[in-house]
Design a protein around this motif. Structure first.
Motif, PDB file in Angstrom:
ATOM      1  N   CYS A  87      35.467  37.041  39.273  1.00 50.20           N
ATOM      2  CA  CYS A  87      34.342  36.280  39.203  1.00 50.20           C
ATOM      3  C   CYS A  87      33.271  37.456  38.681  1.00 50.20           C
ATOM      4  N   VAL A  88      33.145  38.656  39.034  1.00 50.84           N
ATOM      5  CA  VAL A  88      31.963  39.691  38.627  1.00 50.84           C
ATOM      6  C   VAL A  88      32.410  40.351  37.577  1.00 50.84           C
ATOM      7  N   ARG A  89      33.545  41.060  37.528  1.00 46.51           N
ATOM      8  CA  ARG A  89      34.037  41.996  36.344  1.00 46.51           C
ATOM      9  C   ARG A  89      35.524  41.246  35.892  1.00 46.51           C
ATOM     10  N   PRO A  90      35.736  40.197  35.212  1.00 45.32           N
ATOM     11  CA  PRO A  90      37.020  40.016  34.758  1.00 45.32           C
ATOM     12  C   PRO A  90      37.667  41.026  33.855  1.00 45.32           C
ATOM     13  N   ASP A  91      37.091  41.974  33.363  1.00 46.98           N
ATOM     14  CA  ASP A  91      37.715  42.716  32.138  1.00 46.98           C
ATOM     15  C   ASP A  91      38.178  43.873  33.073  1.00 46.98           C
ATOM     16  N   LEU A  92      38.026  43.921  34.468  1.00 42.83           N
ATOM     17  CA  LEU A  92      38.745  45.178  35.142  1.00 42.83           C
ATOM     18  C   LEU A  92      40.131  44.469  35.709  1.00 42.83           C
ATOM     19  N   LEU A  93      40.220  42.964  35.574  1.00 41.34           N
ATOM     20  CA  LEU A  93      41.717  42.712  35.659  1.00 41.34           C
ATOM     21  C   LEU A  93      42.784  42.514  34.406  1.00 41.34           C
ATOM     22  N   GLY A 102      46.944  32.935  41.432  1.00 43.58           N
ATOM     23  CA  GLY A 102      47.501  32.044  42.133  1.00 43.58           C
ATOM     24  C   GLY A 102      49.031  32.299  42.256  1.00 43.58           C
ATOM     25  N   GLU A 103      49.616  32.411  41.147  1.00 44.55           N
ATOM     26  CA  GLU A 103      51.249  32.334  40.916  1.00 44.55           C
ATOM     27  C   GLU A 103      51.592  33.991  41.534  1.00 44.55           C
ATOM     28  N   GLN A 104      50.995  34.880  41.205  1.00 46.37           N
ATOM     29  CA  GLN A 104      51.322  36.310  42.030  1.00 46.37           C
ATOM     30  C   GLN A 104      51.287  36.320  43.511  1.00 46.37           C
ATOM     31  N   THR A 105      50.235  35.502  44.023  1.00 50.03           N
ATOM     32  CA  THR A 105      50.005  35.349  45.436  1.00 50.03           C
ATOM     33  C   THR A 105      50.668  34.251  46.330  1.00 50.03           C
ATOM     34  N   GLY A 106      51.421  33.498  45.599  1.00 51.36           N
ATOM     35  CA  GLY A 106      51.873  32.171  46.038  1.00 51.36           C
ATOM     36  C   GLY A 106      51.068  31.140  46.240  1.00 51.36           C
ATOM     37  N   ARG A 107      49.841  31.087  45.635  1.00 49.38           N
ATOM     38  CA  ARG A 107      48.891  30.165  45.920  1.00 49.38           C
ATOM     39  C   ARG A 107      48.859  29.210  44.920  1.00 49.38           C
ATOM     40  N   THR A 108      48.498  27.768  44.822  1.00 45.26           N
ATOM     41  CA  THR A 108      48.098  26.895  43.799  1.00 45.26           C
ATOM     42  C   THR A 108      47.036  27.503  42.849  1.00 45.26           C
ATOM     43  N   ARG A 109      46.963  26.844  41.691  1.00 38.53           N
ATOM     44  CA  ARG A 109      45.990  27.109  41.026  1.00 38.53           C
ATOM     45  C   ARG A 109      44.492  26.432  41.538  1.00 38.53           C
ATOM     46  N   GLN A 110      44.813  25.233  41.975  1.00 39.88           N
ATOM     47  CA  GLN A 110      43.691  24.500  42.745  1.00 39.88           C
ATOM     48  C   GLN A 110      43.013  25.532  43.904  1.00 39.88           C
ATOM     49  N   ALA A 111      43.929  26.062  44.750  1.00 40.75           N
ATOM     50  CA  ALA A 111      43.531  26.724  45.630  1.00 40.75           C
ATOM     51  C   ALA A 111      42.730  28.013  45.412  1.00 40.75           C
ATOM     52  N   VAL A 112      43.126  28.826  44.351  1.00 41.26           N
ATOM     53  CA  VAL A 112      42.451  29.777  43.707  1.00 41.26           C
ATOM     54  C   VAL A 112      41.073  29.543  43.025  1.00 41.26           C
ATOM     55  N   HIS A 113      40.979  28.359  42.529  1.00 41.62           N
ATOM     56  CA  HIS A 113      39.819  27.772  41.834  1.00 41.62           C
ATOM     57  C   HIS A 113      38.814  27.423  42.993  1.00 41.62           C
ATOM     58  N   LYS A 114      39.217  27.041  43.996  1.00 42.62           N
ATOM     59  CA  LYS A 114      38.439  26.643  45.024  1.00 42.62           C
ATOM     60  C   LYS A 114      37.761  27.933  45.808  1.00 42.62           C
ATOM     61  N   LEU A 115      38.638  28.858  45.598  1.00 42.59           N
ATOM     62  CA  LEU A 115      38.212  29.962  46.515  1.00 42.59           C
ATOM     63  C   LEU A 115      37.015  30.788  45.571  1.00 42.59           C
ATOM     64  N   ALA A 116      37.420  30.580  44.357  1.00 42.68           N
ATOM     65  CA  ALA A 116      36.403  31.230  43.011  1.00 42.68           C
ATOM     66  C   ALA A 116      35.116  30.432  43.264  1.00 42.68           C
ATOM     67  N   ASP A 117      35.156  29.159  43.567  1.00 43.84           N
ATOM     68  CA  ASP A 117      34.020  28.411  43.496  1.00 43.84           C
ATOM     69  C   ASP A 117      33.079  28.742  44.804  1.00 43.84           C
TER      70      ASP A 117
END
Length: 127
Positions: A87-93, A102-117
């Motif tokens: 969210c803050v510095r996407p260029d660092l990723l 989400g795929e790398q951590t075993g989470r759904t896309r929706q769960a990761v988007h909800k966390l970002a929100d």
């Protein structure tokens, strides 16, 4: 006629001002005037921009660390840290998307988007 009665020094809390009426009565003036004569420290002390900037930066960093640490497991804290970086510095990723996170951590896309929100909401960032 206005006269002063003093029981001690010429100024200070013992000084009383009164007026004497024609029939001999004395009326004492109000010792505690309704108006504040003190200078408000908000306006009296100049603000050092460096000190204020450090305090603001410290508050922001503390809020960020609290949000990242507010997860039950170490793995979840790592996910929150990665989402905060996204969210803050996407260029660092290196262009990693939330879906890939989400795929790398075993989470759904929706769960990761909800966390970002949730991160953006808590930090006062716009989506």
């Amino acid at each position: 006629m206005i006269q002063r009665i003093s029981q001690g020094p010429k100024s200070g809390p013992d000084l009383r001002i009164y007026s004497e009426k024609s029939d001999g009565r004395k009326v004492v003036a109000n010792r505690n005037p309704p108006m504040r004569n003190q200078i408000d420290p908000f306006f009296a002390e100049p603000v050092d921009p460096r000190t204020e900037a450090r305090e603001l930066a410290g508050d922001a960093i503390c809020q960020l660390l609290i949000w990242m640490a507010d997860a039950p497991t170490l793995e979840d804290r790592g996910l929150r840290t990665t989402v905060a970086l996204y969210c803050v510095r996407p260029d660092l990723l290196n262009g990693v998307t939330l879906e890939q996170i989400g795929e790398q951590t075993g989470r759904t896309r929706q769960a990761v988007h909800k966390l970002a929100d949730n991160f953006r909401l808590n930090m006062g960032l716009s989506s």
